[in-house]
Design an enzyme around this catalytic site. Structure first.
Site, PDB file in Angstrom:
ATOM      1  N   SER A  34       0.842  -1.193   0.000  1.00 59.74           N
ATOM      2  CA  SER A  34       0.000   0.000   0.000  1.00 59.74           C
ATOM      3  C   SER A  34       0.877   1.243   0.000  1.00 59.74           C
ATOM      4  O   SER A  34       2.041   1.195   0.420  1.00 59.74           O
ATOM      5  CB  SER A  34      -0.896   0.006   1.241  1.00 59.74           C
ATOM      6  OG  SER A  34      -1.548   1.259   1.401  1.00 59.74           O
ATOM      7  N   TYR A  56      -2.519  -0.474  10.588  1.00 58.71           N
ATOM      8  CA  TYR A  56      -2.555  -0.961   9.215  1.00 58.71           C
ATOM      9  C   TYR A  56      -1.219  -0.705   8.528  1.00 58.71           C
ATOM     10  O   TYR A  56      -0.665  -1.577   7.861  1.00 58.71           O
ATOM     11  CB  TYR A  56      -3.683  -0.272   8.454  1.00 58.71           C
ATOM     12  CG  TYR A  56      -3.749  -0.646   6.990  1.00 58.71           C
ATOM     13  CD1 TYR A  56      -4.206  -1.897   6.594  1.00 58.71           C
ATOM     14  CD2 TYR A  56      -3.359   0.257   6.006  1.00 58.71           C
ATOM     15  CE1 TYR A  56      -4.261  -2.244   5.244  1.00 58.71           C
ATOM     16  CE2 TYR A  56      -3.413  -0.075   4.660  1.00 58.71           C
ATOM     17  CZ  TYR A  56      -3.866  -1.332   4.288  1.00 58.71           C
ATOM     18  OH  TYR A  56      -3.915  -1.674   2.959  1.00 58.71           O
TER      19      TYR A  56
END
Length: 249
Positions: free
Chosen positions: A127, A140
């Site tokens: 990501s 995260y």
């Protein structure tokens, strides 16, 4: 016909990536926790298998059923958004079990056959949160940052055996089911003390902006699998490409 095994194909990036590989003539092993034959068009070169990346037994069964695997795409992932101090440790562990340990477990399950053949490619989907600080996404980010470092080291190990290892880095995608599998509402993780800090961040999420499309990720995964150079990172989406230009060291 080459074979790709993709995790997390029930929706989003995984589903679109499976479609892309099918359209390009690959045999696709599309895996998901709860198999749904309706999400992909019926095709002779498609097989849908149950797979929970947090279960060693499930991983072993899926890999055995898949047969020889030329490319492994570790796409399955879940998210959590909220103030770190208000995020239950149980939810953080759940995120790491899928995003971090699940990826590692899949690699361990598939590497032996690739090593014996001295060929194959592993693509880990990370990501853009790994590129810069992202407030309200600390847990995260940590789970994806771990895979960033893991992939860097794994790439050197695997190169000795002729196995290519890559990362695809998607940008912001408001259409993905970011927190669905974690069954938690981000607003529940924003204590009153954080309200003033969080409000503009959530407001920014709702504005039109450069965003990553599912097709962007599918194309980046395809490019990563085809690439035979030493390129490790493949940003996916206009925002990801822009972030990559200013990657935090």
């Amino acid at each position: 016909m080459k074979t790709v095994l993709i995790t997390g194909c029930s929706s989003g990036y995984g589903l679109e990536t499976a479609r892309h590989f099918l359209a390009n003539g690959w045999k696709v092993i599309a895996t998901m926790r709860k198999p749904d034959a309706g999400v992909l068009p019926s095709a002779e070169n498609l097989r849908i298998l149950p797979l929970d990346v947090t279960s060693e037994e499930s991983i072993a069964a899926a890999v055995a059923a898949a047969g020889p695997i030329d490319a492994l795409v570790n796409n399955a992932g879940i998210g959590v958004v909220g103030a770190f101090e208000a995020t239950p440790l149980a939810h953080i562990k759940k995120v790491f079990d899928t995003n971090t340990f699940g990826v590692m477990a899949m690699c361990q399950a598939v590497i032996p056959q690739m090593r014996e053949r001295r060929s194959g490619v592993i693509v880990n989907v990370t990501s853009t949160v790994t590129m810069k600080p992202f407030p309200l996404a600390a847990a995260y980010k940590a789970s994806k940052q771990a895979i960033d470092g893991f992939t860097q080291s794994l790439a050197d190990e695997m190169a000795y055996f002729g196995i290519r290892t890559k990362m695809v880095e998607p940008g912001y995608a408001p259409t993905t089911r970011f927190t669905v599998n974690n069954s938690i509402n981000p607003q529940d993780l924003i204590p009153e003390a954080y309200a003033g800090f969080a409000a503009p961040i959530f407001a920014e999420f709702g504005k039109p902006q450069m965003t990553t499309k599912e097709s962007d990720v599918a194309q980046a995964v395809w490019a990563a699998v085809q690439d035979t150079s030493g390129q490790l990172r493949f940003p996916a989406g206009e925002d990801a490409i822009e972030f990559a230009k200013h990657r935090a060291v």
